[in-house]
Each structure stands twice: as structure tokens, then as C-alpha cells.
Scaffold this active site. Structure first.
Site, PDB file in Angstrom:
ATOM      1  N   ARG A  94      11.123  -3.387  11.104  1.00  0.00           N
ATOM      2  CA  ARG A  94      10.268  -2.683  12.017  1.00  0.00           C
ATOM      3  C   ARG A  94       9.788  -3.528  13.185  1.00  0.00           C
ATOM      4  O   ARG A  94       9.779  -4.986  12.930  1.00  0.00           O
ATOM      5  CB  ARG A  94       9.092  -2.518  11.270  1.00  0.00           C
ATOM      6  CG  ARG A  94       8.881  -1.124  10.643  1.00  0.00           C
ATOM      7  CD  ARG A  94       7.676  -1.034   9.561  1.00  0.00           C
ATOM      8  NE  ARG A  94       6.263  -1.390  10.185  1.00  0.00           N
ATOM      9  CZ  ARG A  94       5.221  -1.198   9.780  1.00  0.00           C
ATOM     10  NH1 ARG A  94       5.167  -0.562   8.438  1.00  0.00           N
ATOM     11  NH2 ARG A  94       3.917  -1.416  10.118  1.00  0.00           N
TER      12      ARG A  94
ATOM     13  N   ARG B  21      11.240  -6.892   4.853  1.00  0.00           N
ATOM     14  CA  ARG B  21      10.869  -5.250   4.641  1.00  0.00           C
ATOM     15  C   ARG B  21      12.095  -4.699   5.717  1.00  0.00           C
ATOM     16  O   ARG B  21      12.143  -5.337   6.864  1.00  0.00           O
ATOM     17  CB  ARG B  21       9.656  -4.805   5.228  1.00  0.00           C
ATOM     18  CG  ARG B  21       9.403  -3.385   5.209  1.00  0.00           C
ATOM     19  CD  ARG B  21       8.104  -3.168   5.027  1.00  0.00           C
ATOM     20  NE  ARG B  21       7.221  -3.449   6.089  1.00  0.00           N
ATOM     21  CZ  ARG B  21       5.914  -3.242   6.301  1.00  0.00           C
ATOM     22  NH1 ARG B  21       5.430  -2.569   5.292  1.00  0.00           N
ATOM     23  NH2 ARG B  21       4.971  -3.602   7.331  1.00  0.00           N
TER      24      ARG B  21
ATOM     25  N   LYS C  69       0.814  -1.177  -0.041  1.00  0.00           N
ATOM     26  CA  LYS C  69      -0.166   0.099   0.149  1.00  0.00           C
ATOM     27  C   LYS C  69       1.012   1.223  -0.172  1.00  0.00           C
ATOM     28  O   LYS C  69       0.488   2.139  -0.821  1.00  0.00           O
ATOM     29  CB  LYS C  69      -0.903   0.080   1.237  1.00  0.00           C
ATOM     30  CG  LYS C  69      -1.852  -0.973   1.087  1.00  0.00           C
ATOM     31  CD  LYS C  69      -2.906  -0.939   2.489  1.00  0.00           C
ATOM     32  CE  LYS C  69      -2.162  -0.720   3.719  1.00  0.00           C
ATOM     33  NZ  LYS C  69      -1.724  -2.186   4.292  1.00  0.00           N
TER      34      LYS C  69
ATOM     35  N   ARG D 141      -9.441   1.344   9.308  1.00  0.00           N
ATOM     36  CA  ARG D 141      -9.133   0.038   9.603  1.00  0.00           C
ATOM     37  C   ARG D 141     -10.314  -0.870  10.438  1.00  0.00           C
ATOM     38  O   ARG D 141     -10.036  -1.936  10.542  1.00  0.00           O
ATOM     39  CB  ARG D 141      -7.683  -0.059  10.240  1.00  0.00           C
ATOM     40  CG  ARG D 141      -6.409  -0.306   9.382  1.00  0.00           C
ATOM     41  CD  ARG D 141      -5.411  -0.147  10.269  1.00  0.00           C
ATOM     42  NE  ARG D 141      -4.264  -0.889  10.213  1.00  0.00           N
ATOM     43  CZ  ARG D 141      -3.180  -0.363   9.500  1.00  0.00           C
ATOM     44  NH1 ARG D 141      -2.971   0.631   9.086  1.00  0.00           N
ATOM     45  NH2 ARG D 141      -1.975  -1.278   9.330  1.00  0.00           N
TER      46      ARG D 141
ATOM     47  N   ARG E  91      -0.863  -8.996  13.810  1.00  0.00           N
ATOM     48  CA  ARG E  91      -1.683  -8.337  12.662  1.00  0.00           C
ATOM     49  C   ARG E  91      -2.388  -8.858  11.697  1.00  0.00           C
ATOM     50  O   ARG E  91      -3.155  -8.103  11.409  1.00  0.00           O
ATOM     51  CB  ARG E  91      -0.214  -7.345  12.043  1.00  0.00           C
ATOM     52  CG  ARG E  91       0.632  -6.669  13.138  1.00  0.00           C
ATOM     53  CD  ARG E  91       1.893  -6.106  12.485  1.00  0.00           C
ATOM     54  NE  ARG E  91       1.466  -5.162  11.399  1.00  0.00           N
ATOM     55  CZ  ARG E  91       2.557  -4.926  10.415  1.00  0.00           C
ATOM     56  NH1 ARG E  91       3.780  -5.850  10.601  1.00  0.00           N
ATOM     57  NH2 ARG E  91       2.300  -4.000   9.246  1.00  0.00           N
TER      58      ARG E  91
HETATM   59  P1  AMP Z   1       0.811   0.216   9.153  1.00  0.00           P
HETATM   60  O1  AMP Z   1       2.226   1.046   9.026  1.00  0.00           O
HETATM   61  O2  AMP Z   1      -0.038   0.890   8.366  1.00  0.00           O
HETATM   62  O3  AMP Z   1       1.121  -1.240   9.128  1.00  0.00           O
HETATM   63  O4  AMP Z   1       0.553   0.419  10.691  1.00  0.00           O
HETATM   64  C1  AMP Z   1       1.368   0.255  11.653  1.00  0.00           C
HETATM   65  C2  AMP Z   1       0.548   0.084  12.951  1.00  0.00           C
HETATM   66  O5  AMP Z   1       0.007   1.484  13.208  1.00  0.00           O
HETATM   67  C3  AMP Z   1      -0.705  -0.753  12.935  1.00  0.00           C
HETATM   68  O6  AMP Z   1      -0.333  -2.045  13.244  1.00  0.00           O
HETATM   69  C4  AMP Z   1      -1.425  -0.203  14.242  1.00  0.00           C
HETATM   70  O7  AMP Z   1      -1.016  -0.357  15.327  1.00  0.00           O
HETATM   71  C5  AMP Z   1      -1.275   1.361  13.821  1.00  0.00           C
HETATM   72  N1  AMP Z   1      -2.189   1.884  12.976  1.00  0.00           N
HETATM   73  C6  AMP Z   1      -1.886   2.413  11.796  1.00  0.00           C
HETATM   74  N2  AMP Z   1      -3.280   2.803  11.157  1.00  0.00           N
HETATM   75  C7  AMP Z   1      -4.169   2.677  11.933  1.00  0.00           C
HETATM   76  C8  AMP Z   1      -5.496   2.743  11.995  1.00  0.00           C
HETATM   77  N3  AMP Z   1      -6.072   3.381  11.072  1.00  0.00           N
HETATM   78  N4  AMP Z   1      -6.332   2.315  13.153  1.00  0.00           N
HETATM   79  C9  AMP Z   1      -5.674   1.814  14.060  1.00  0.00           C
HETATM   80  N5  AMP Z   1      -4.242   1.612  14.162  1.00  0.00           N
HETATM   81  C10 AMP Z   1      -3.698   1.998  13.050  1.00  0.00           C
END
Ligand code: AMP
Length: 218
Positions: free
Chosen positions: A161, A128, A16, A89, A172
Site C-alpha cells: 500500500r 503487509r 482490525k 477516527r 499515520r
Molecule cells: P485504513 O485502511 O483504515 O488504514 O485507512 C487508510 C486511509 O484512509 C487512512 O490513512 C485515511 O487517510 C483514510 N481513512 C479511513 N478511514 C477514515 C476515517 N474514519 N476518517 C478519515 N480518514 C479515513
């Protein structure tokens, strides 16, 4: 004229962020990645960062009330078209999003789901690496840095990460299935959902996105 909002959805690791960046560079969207905003807050040790870290490290979602406030703030200060990456989400976030977008002068054009099989996701997330200084993202298999695990932009040693470790990846994926999949049904029922395959290389997926978004290759 109203500004446009496009949503890029899909499980973690489907690309994404990579695809959103490409679209942003080529078409002038602002790329809003809630995960990046939260990681930045964690790096800066802000109040939001301290709260978010406890959820992120475990692979859980940050609570809706925090996220609703965050997206409202970001949209309020944005004056271009936007791509939302990783938001919404949950169904609560989705139900709240359109009123918030409309209030700030945006219309929701499309929600695009990037689809990749689970085993491929685990493979991609394990490879990653990110730069802890400038936030650049690499993949040791598909998009490696020029020098062994060193950031091309700023020369910093790349790291994994915290939430890309195998035990957290499983959480996740489960959180995604339980809380984010229903968001797809929400947009599907409203006729706003398009699905593209995330398999193949970056350019192939980019092309599929251009097709469903009705954008012309520049
Ligand atoms: P990502 O980089 O998009 O995979 O996001 C990393 C982490 O940030 C996720 O596993 C959540 O803990 C938090 N996070 C990111 N976007 C959201 C969202 N829209 N709602 C809740 N938690 C989020």
C-alpha cells in the site's frame, strides 16, 4: 429489533481488518472498512476517490464532513449487524456516529480497542501486501500467499500500500496519536470501551474478541 454495531479501533496495522473479516464471516456482520471503501473509490477514480487520495497518500485523515456523509450513506443501505473498522477516527466522527446509527436502526454495542506496541506495528505494516485487483490482504511474515507475492485468489502480483511506506507510516502513527486516541477516551468515559491485546496469532486475538463481545466460538 435494533441491529447491532460493533467498533474495532486501534492504530494502523493492529489487525482490525483481519479480525473484522473473521467476525463477519462467522457471525453475519457486515464488515464496513472505511479505508477499503476509500481505496475502492480511488481505484475507480470517482470524485470521492480523487479527493480522498490526496489525503491518504500523505497518511492524513480524509476531512470529517466527507466521512460523515460516507458513513451515513453506507449505513442507510445496510440491513444486517455491522462491524465498523477504522471508523470513527476523530471525536467529531464519534460524536456524530451514534445519532447516525440510531437514525438507521442500529444500537452501538461495544467499542473494542486492539492494542499493539509501536515497534510491532511498524514491523507488521512493512510486511503487509495487498492485491491491487481484488483487495485481498497478506502479511509476508504472518499470513504469506502460497506463491511468492502472488494473490492466492486471482493470481495478481501483490503490491505494498502506498501509505505503508516507512515515511508515511510515521505520519499515520502521529495522526493516530493526535486525532484518534481521544476517541478512546470518549468511549471509555461512556463505559463502552473494551481493550484486548493484538499480540499473538490471529486465532488468539479472535478468541479475545469473542470473549469481550460475548460471542460463542462457532
Ligand atoms: P485504513 O485502511 O483504515 O488504514 O485507512 C487508510 C486511509 O484512509 C487512512 O490513512 C485515511 O487517510 C483514510 N481513512 C479511513 N478511514 C477514515 C476515517 N474514519 N476518517 C478519515 N480518514 C479515513
Amino acid at each position: 429489533m435494533a441491529r447491532i454495531a460493533v467498533l474495532l479501533m486501534g492504530p494502523p496495522g493492529v489487525g482490525k481488518g483481519t479480525q473484522a473479516k473473521l467476525l463477519a464471516e462467522k457471525f453475519g456482520f457486515r464488515h464496513i472498512a472505511t479505508g477499503d471503501i476509500l481505496r475502492e473509490a480511488v481505484r475507480k477514480r470517482t470524485k470521492l476517490g480523487k479527493l480522498a487520495k490526496s489525503y491518504m497518500d500523505k497518511g492524513q485523515l480524509v476531512p470529517d464532513e466527507v466521512m460523515l456523509g460516507l458513513i451515513d450513506e453506507v449505513l442507510a443501505e445496510t440491513d444486517s449487524d455491522v462491524i465498523l473498522d477504522g471508523y470513527p477516527r476523530t471525536v467529531v466522527q464519534a460524536e456524530n456516529l451514534e445519532p447516525t446509527l440510531n437514525r438507521h436502526g442500529f444500537v452501538l454495542k461495544q467499542a473494542v480497542f486492539i492494542d499493539v506496541p509501536d515497534d510491532e506495528i511498524v514491523r507488521r505494516l512493512s510486511a503487509r501486501r495487498i492485491c491491487p485487483k481484488c483487495g485481498a490482504v497478506y502479511n509476508l511474515l504472518t499470513q504469506p500467499p502460497k506463491n511468492d507475492e502472488i494473490c492466492d485468489n486471482c493470481g495478481t502480483k501483490l503490491i505494498m500500500r502506498d501509505d505503508d511506506r516507512p515515511e508515511v507510516i510515521m505520519t499515520r502513527l502521529r495522526v493516530y496519536r493526535d486525532q484518534t486516541k481521544p476517541v478512546l477516551d470518549y468511549y471509555k468515559s461512556r463505559g463502552l470501551l473494551k481493550i484486548v491485546s493484538g499480540e499473538g496469532n490471529i486465532e488468539e486475538v479472535h478468541q479475545r474478541l469473542l470473549n469481550v463481545l460475548g460471542l460463542k466460538q462457532l
